[in-house]
Motif scaffolding. Structure first.
Motif, PDB file in Angstrom:
ATOM      1  N   UNK A   1     -32.516  22.815  15.745  1.00 41.18           N
ATOM      2  CA  UNK A   1     -31.520  21.944  15.104  1.00 41.18           C
ATOM      3  C   UNK A   1     -30.167  22.646  15.012  1.00 41.18           C
ATOM      4  N   UNK A   2     -30.162  23.947  14.762  1.00 37.70           N
ATOM      5  CA  UNK A   2     -28.898  24.696  14.739  1.00 37.70           C
ATOM      6  C   UNK A   2     -28.254  24.704  16.120  1.00 37.70           C
ATOM      7  N   UNK A   3     -29.073  24.869  17.144  1.00 41.60           N
ATOM      8  CA  UNK A   3     -28.568  24.855  18.528  1.00 41.60           C
ATOM      9  C   UNK A   3     -27.959  23.492  18.838  1.00 41.60           C
ATOM     10  N   UNK A   4     -28.690  22.436  18.487  1.00 37.19           N
ATOM     11  CA  UNK A   4     -28.194  21.073  18.740  1.00 37.19           C
ATOM     12  C   UNK A   4     -26.915  20.811  17.956  1.00 37.19           C
ATOM     13  N   UNK A   5     -26.839  21.277  16.713  1.00 39.83           N
ATOM     14  CA  UNK A   5     -25.635  21.082  15.894  1.00 39.83           C
ATOM     15  C   UNK A   5     -24.449  21.819  16.495  1.00 39.83           C
ATOM     16  N   UNK A   6     -24.676  23.022  16.998  1.00 39.97           N
ATOM     17  CA  UNK A   6     -23.589  23.772  17.644  1.00 39.97           C
ATOM     18  C   UNK A   6     -23.132  23.066  18.912  1.00 39.97           C
ATOM     19  N   UNK A   7     -24.067  22.541  19.689  1.00 40.55           N
ATOM     20  CA  UNK A   7     -23.708  21.792  20.903  1.00 40.55           C
ATOM     21  C   UNK A   7     -22.824  20.607  20.535  1.00 40.55           C
ATOM     22  N   UNK A   8     -23.244  19.875  19.536  1.00 42.53           N
ATOM     23  CA  UNK A   8     -22.491  18.688  19.102  1.00 42.53           C
ATOM     24  C   UNK A   8     -21.123  19.086  18.553  1.00 42.53           C
TER      25      UNK A   8
ATOM     26  N   UNK B   1     -24.589  27.227  25.369  1.00 45.13           N
ATOM     27  CA  UNK B   1     -23.642  27.665  24.348  1.00 45.13           C
ATOM     28  C   UNK B   1     -22.958  28.952  24.789  1.00 45.13           C
ATOM     29  N   UNK B   2     -21.813  29.232  24.227  1.00 46.02           N
ATOM     30  CA  UNK B   2     -21.178  30.523  24.513  1.00 46.02           C
ATOM     31  C   UNK B   2     -22.118  31.672  24.105  1.00 46.02           C
ATOM     32  N   UNK B   3     -22.009  32.793  24.820  1.00 48.88           N
ATOM     33  CA  UNK B   3     -22.918  33.927  24.630  1.00 48.88           C
ATOM     34  C   UNK B   3     -22.968  34.374  23.171  1.00 48.88           C
ATOM     35  N   UNK B   4     -21.850  34.480  22.512  1.00 47.42           N
ATOM     36  CA  UNK B   4     -21.801  34.972  21.136  1.00 47.42           C
ATOM     37  C   UNK B   4     -22.563  34.037  20.191  1.00 47.42           C
ATOM     38  N   UNK B   5     -22.366  32.729  20.353  1.00 50.94           N
ATOM     39  CA  UNK B   5     -23.044  31.756  19.497  1.00 50.94           C
ATOM     40  C   UNK B   5     -24.549  31.766  19.778  1.00 50.94           C
ATOM     41  N   UNK B   6     -24.912  31.764  21.063  1.00 55.03           N
ATOM     42  CA  UNK B   6     -26.326  31.758  21.433  1.00 55.03           C
ATOM     43  C   UNK B   6     -27.021  33.024  20.929  1.00 55.03           C
ATOM     44  N   UNK B   7     -26.378  34.170  21.051  1.00 57.29           N
ATOM     45  CA  UNK B   7     -26.959  35.430  20.579  1.00 57.29           C
ATOM     46  C   UNK B   7     -27.169  35.390  19.069  1.00 57.29           C
TER      47      UNK B   7
END
Length: 166
Positions: free
Chosen positions: A92-99, A138-144
């Motif tokens: 859900x955090x990944x999806x929220x960041x994508x959105x 996602x950008x590397x920093x956010x994904x990490x």
């Protein structure tokens, strides 16, 4: 008198020997049988007490094993729930960041188009629209950061599991 004396000695010997005979022939075998019977009963009672103690010990051991198995099953269920929650939070955090990133890119693109001196091609190149789906890149920093949070949550689940099993 001699005869009387002989007869009385014989009778006394018969009486004495009958007492000794009774003692050895009747009394001692009965007493030995009674003692043997008491020993058998004591041994049977001791054996029964031993069996009861063994059965009680076995029942207690089974209860302890059952409690341990229940504790382990509960800990495993809690661990799986914890892992599922960690994975769902990550997704859900990944999806929220994508959105969020897609909406920001769209807002920045729209703002760029409102400026009269900038051509549409520039805005399209500078503010490319992003994928808003939950599986976006996602950008590397956010994904990490999100992957680190997931790893930390999994480690916490593992520590809770170990603590519950001790």
């Amino acid at each position: 008198m001699n005869t009387l004396l002989k007869l009385s000695v014989i009778v006394s010997l018969l009486l004495a020997s009958s007492g000794v005979g009774f003692y050895y022939a009747v009394y001692l075998p009965r007493r030995d049988a009674q003692l043997e019977n008491e020993r058998r009963q004591e041994k049977a009672q001791a054996d029964a007490q031993k069996r009861v103690a063994q059965e009680r010990s076995l029942a207690e051991r089974k209860k302890a094993e059952q409690r341990q198995a229940e504790t382990k099953a509960s800990a495993e269920a809690h661990y799986q729930t914890c892992l599922n929650k960690a994975n769902m939070t990550h997704e859900s955090s990944w999806a929220a960041e994508c959105k969020r990133l897609a909406e920001k890119a769209l807002a920045d693109h729209s703002e760029c188009l409102t400026k009269p001196k900038l051509p549409k091609g520039y805005c399209d190149a500078a503010y490319r629209l992003r994928d808003a789906s939950p599986g976006c890149v996602l950008p590397q920093k956010v994904a990490t950061g999100l992957d680190g949070d997931l790893s930390e949550a999994r480690n916490r689940c593992q520590r809770e599991r170990r603590a519950a099993l001790q």
